[in-house]
Each structure stands twice: as structure tokens, then as C-alpha cells.
Scaffold this motif. Structure first.
Motif, short mmCIF file in Angstrom:
data_model
loop_
_atom_site.label_atom_id
_atom_site.label_comp_id
_atom_site.label_asym_id
_atom_site.label_seq_id
_atom_site.Cartn_x
_atom_site.Cartn_y
_atom_site.Cartn_z
N TRP A 86 0.85 -1.18 0.00
CA TRP A 86 0.00 0.00 0.00
C TRP A 86 0.89 1.24 0.00
O TRP A 86 2.05 1.17 0.43
CB TRP A 86 -0.89 0.03 1.25
CG TRP A 86 -1.97 -1.00 1.30
CD1 TRP A 86 -2.04 -2.06 2.15
CD2 TRP A 86 -3.15 -1.06 0.50
NE1 TRP A 86 -3.19 -2.79 1.93
CE2 TRP A 86 -3.90 -2.19 0.91
CE3 TRP A 86 -3.66 -0.27 -0.54
CZ2 TRP A 86 -5.12 -2.55 0.33
CZ3 TRP A 86 -4.88 -0.62 -1.12
CH2 TRP A 86 -5.58 -1.74 -0.69
N GLU A 89 2.47 6.81 2.52
CA GLU A 89 1.92 8.02 3.15
C GLU A 89 0.49 7.75 3.61
O GLU A 89 -0.32 7.21 2.86
CB GLU A 89 1.96 9.17 2.14
CG GLU A 89 1.81 10.53 2.75
CD GLU A 89 0.35 10.92 2.91
OE1 GLU A 89 0.02 11.53 3.94
OE2 GLU A 89 -0.45 10.60 2.00
N PRO A 90 0.14 8.06 4.86
CA PRO A 90 -1.16 7.65 5.41
C PRO A 90 -2.38 8.12 4.61
O PRO A 90 -3.32 7.35 4.40
CB PRO A 90 -1.15 8.25 6.82
CG PRO A 90 0.30 8.32 7.19
CD PRO A 90 1.01 8.65 5.91
N ALA A 91 -2.38 9.37 4.16
CA ALA A 91 -3.54 9.86 3.41
C ALA A 91 -3.68 9.13 2.08
O ALA A 91 -4.79 8.78 1.66
CB ALA A 91 -3.43 11.36 3.20
N ALA A 92 -2.56 8.91 1.41
CA ALA A 92 -2.60 8.18 0.15
C ALA A 92 -3.04 6.74 0.38
O ALA A 92 -3.80 6.17 -0.41
CB ALA A 92 -1.23 8.22 -0.53
N ARG A 93 -2.57 6.15 1.47
CA ARG A 93 -2.96 4.77 1.79
C ARG A 93 -4.46 4.69 2.04
O ARG A 93 -5.13 3.74 1.60
CB ARG A 93 -2.18 4.28 3.00
CG ARG A 93 -2.36 2.80 3.28
CD ARG A 93 -1.27 2.28 4.21
NE ARG A 93 -1.26 2.93 5.52
CZ ARG A 93 -0.31 3.75 5.93
NH1 ARG A 93 0.70 4.07 5.14
NH2 ARG A 93 -0.37 4.29 7.15
N ALA A 94 -5.02 5.68 2.70
CA ALA A 94 -6.46 5.69 2.95
C ALA A 94 -7.23 5.81 1.64
O ALA A 94 -8.25 5.13 1.43
CB ALA A 94 -6.81 6.85 3.88
N ARG A 95 -6.76 6.67 0.73
CA ARG A 95 -7.41 6.80 -0.57
C ARG A 95 -7.32 5.49 -1.35
O ARG A 95 -8.28 5.06 -1.99
CB ARG A 95 -6.80 7.94 -1.38
CG ARG A 95 -7.01 9.32 -0.80
CD ARG A 95 -6.83 10.42 -1.84
NE ARG A 95 -5.56 10.36 -2.55
CZ ARG A 95 -4.42 10.87 -2.10
NH1 ARG A 95 -4.39 11.49 -0.91
NH2 ARG A 95 -3.32 10.80 -2.82
N SER A 98 -9.72 2.93 -0.07
CA SER A 98 -11.09 3.30 -0.39
C SER A 98 -11.45 2.93 -1.83
O SER A 98 -12.50 2.33 -2.09
CB SER A 98 -11.31 4.79 -0.16
OG SER A 98 -11.17 5.12 1.20
N TYR A 144 -9.00 10.99 -8.30
CA TYR A 144 -8.88 11.12 -6.85
C TYR A 144 -7.56 10.53 -6.35
O TYR A 144 -6.94 11.05 -5.41
CB TYR A 144 -10.07 10.40 -6.21
CG TYR A 144 -10.08 10.35 -4.70
CD1 TYR A 144 -10.08 11.52 -3.94
CD2 TYR A 144 -10.15 9.13 -4.03
CE1 TYR A 144 -10.12 11.46 -2.55
CE2 TYR A 144 -10.20 9.07 -2.65
CZ TYR A 144 -10.18 10.23 -1.91
OH TYR A 144 -10.22 10.17 -0.54
#
Length: 293
Positions: A86, A89-95, A98, A144
Motif C-alpha cells: 500500500w 503516506e497515510p492519506a494516500a494509503r487511505a485513498r 477506499s 482522486y
């Protein structure tokens, strides 16, 4: 024991492609076993792995079974955490998680109307409004993601790219309308050496599901055009050992590529190279022009 990955027919099993791409891109050791979809043997071949009843199926070295593509991806990310399956970076991982989850659960119109078929690319296919809505949503998800610096959705290759690889093949097979950015991402997927290896093997697999074919004109596959190559006999090869197995070359397994003859240990090795030589660096490296730069 090694990781054992059971897959379906390469030309048609989109979920198998997703799982295999994760193994291949991150260099995770595994053994492949192909089972034949829609055949009387399918249930019998999976019986030793109950309660699994679909492919792909992963048997871990300790014997545990993982039989859902997203579960396989998450299991590998957990077991091989140093490989960053994955985005880091945490925000990229969250995207990424999703859009993968949405891919896993949605896009039924596109799936049902345009099944993966790596043997064909059509001209004149008319997508329904529902398929058009799926395509528009997919473009939204790709935007996105952000299209990182290496041409993949989040920069370096990740599970998200493996998940959307079959969507790229559907766009290619049915000539589906997408915008320039999405078209560039599709081209990136089709040029991916790992994907080209998967498709090359699929093209020489004996199974061909004619019920997946449409009565429409066809065009050349829109990925990179393969080098001219053919099977030959009776010509001394450049090499004495197979570039894949290291075993001695046999006379019935020779291929001519760019005027040079390369030998292999069996006809399967030869045929997959003939299907797309540039997908196989170990074979291409034997060509005199490539070896000298």
C-alpha cells in the motif's frame, strides 16, 4: 512450503490477474497452479482446498487458506510489510484502500457487460448508459488517486494498480470511451511488463471461451506491438541453456526473434516468448543487438 496461488484461465479470470500482479510486482515467492474455469474438473481441483470454492486462492506456507482477492492482498501486505504494497503516506494509503474497496464491491454493469477477454479487442462496441456511468465513476476514482510520479495511481506501484489492471483491459478490449488522463493510465497498464507476461502466457493457453467472444469487427490489441517472432526448427540457437530454467535447449523448442534464433527447454517456454518477446527480459538479453546495447 511456498506460497501456492491457484488461478483461473489467464485470458478471462480478472480476479486471478489482480492477485498474481501483487505477487509479481513485489517479487513475493510463489508457485502457480492453474485450474480450468467452467469445466467439470473445477470443483474437483478445488476440493482439497475446502471451504474455498473460487479462484484466486492462496495457500500460505503454514497451510492456511486465503480465498478472496482483497483478503489475499491484505494478507500479503501484512506478511510482507517491508515491501509497501500500500502507499506509505497515510492519506494516500487511505485513498488507495477506499478506491480498492469500491472496485471490489461495485461496477456490476461493466463487469457483466464487458467481461475480461485478453484475446480480443473490438471495434464498434456500444456501451450502455449503465456502463458509461461505471466508466465515469472509475475516472473519478483515478483522478482522486492523483496519478503519482511513476505513472501509477499513487506514485509507485501498489495494490490499487493491481486492482484496476482488469479495468484497463476491459477499456482496451471493448474500446470504451475515456478521457485523455484515463487513456494514458490504460496505456501504462497495458505496457506493464508483468501484465505483458501474464497475457503472453494466456495467449498460448489451450482454453478459449468462445462464449466470451462478440460478433464484432476486431482490431489489433492496443498495447505495445510485440516484436516479430516465430517458432523455427533446424537452426542452431545462440544459447545452449534455457534462459528461464537453465536446462539444456531442446531442438523442438526454438524461436526466431529479430533474425536471431534462441533455444528453450520446452515448447511452453518458447511459445510464451513468441507471443510477446519483450515481456521476457531473460530471453531478450540473448539477442546480439540487445546485448551490445
Amino acid at each position: 512450503m511456498r506460497n501456492l496461488l491457484l488461478i483461473g484461465d489467464r485470458n478471462y479470470s480478472s480476479w486471478s490477474l489482480r492477485a498474481w500482479l501483487v505477487f509479481e510486482h513485489f517479487g513475493i515467492d510463489h508457485e502457480i497452479r492453474r485450474v480450468h474455469l467452467d469445466s467439470p474438473e473445477f470443483v474437483a481441483e478445488l476440493a482439497p482446498f475446502a471451504p474455498a470454492r473460487t479462484v484466486p486462492l492462496l495457500r500460505l506456507p503454514g497451510g492456511a487458506l486465503v480465498y478472496d482477492t482483497l483478503a489475499i492482498a491484505e494478507t500479503l501486505a501484512e506478511r510482507y510489510s517491508d515491501l509497501a504494497l500500500w502507499p506509505a503516506e497515510p492519506a494516500a494509503r487511505a485513498r488507495a484502500r477506499s478506491i480498492v474497496a469500491e472496485m471490489h464491491a461495485g461496477f456490476g454493469a461493466l463487469r457483466d457487460t464487458c467481461p475480461m477477454n485478453l484475446r480480443r479487442s473490438y471495434v464498434g462496441f456500444a456501451p450502455s448508459e449503465a456502463v458509461g456511468r461505471d466508466l465515469a465513476r472509475i475516472e473519478t476514482l483515478w483522478d482522486y488517486a492523483g496519478f503519482g510520479g511513476e505513472g501509477w495511481l499513487f506514485g509507485a506501484y501498489s495494490i490499487a494498480d493491481a486492482y484496476f489492471a482488469p479495468i484497463a483491459t476491459r477499456i482496451a478490449s471493448y474500446d470504451l470511451p475515456v478521457g485523455p488522463a484515463a487513456a494514458a493510465y490504460v496505456a501504462r497498464q497495458l505496457a506493464d511488463p508483468a501484465f505483458r507476461r501474464w497475457r503472453a502466457i494466456g495467449l498460448v493457453e489451450p482454453s478459449c471461451h468462445v462464449d466470451c467472444d462478440l460478433d464484432l469487427p476486431e482490431r489489433a490489441w492496443p498495447g505495445p506491438a510485440p516484436l516479430a517472432a516465430r517458432a523455427v526448427e533446424g537452426v542452431p540457437p545462440l544459447n545452449i541453456l534455457c534462459p528461464f530454467s537453465g536446462q539444456p535447449v531442446v531442438p523442438e523448442a526454438l524461436a526466431e526473434i529479430e533474425g536471431a534464433v534462441i533455444g528453450f527447454c520446452n515448447t511452453g517456454c518458447r511459445d510464451k516468448v513468441v507471443a510477446d518477446p519483450e515481456a521476457w527480459p531473460a530471453a531478450i538479453a540473448l539477442l546480439p543487438a540487445r546485448a551490445t546495447g
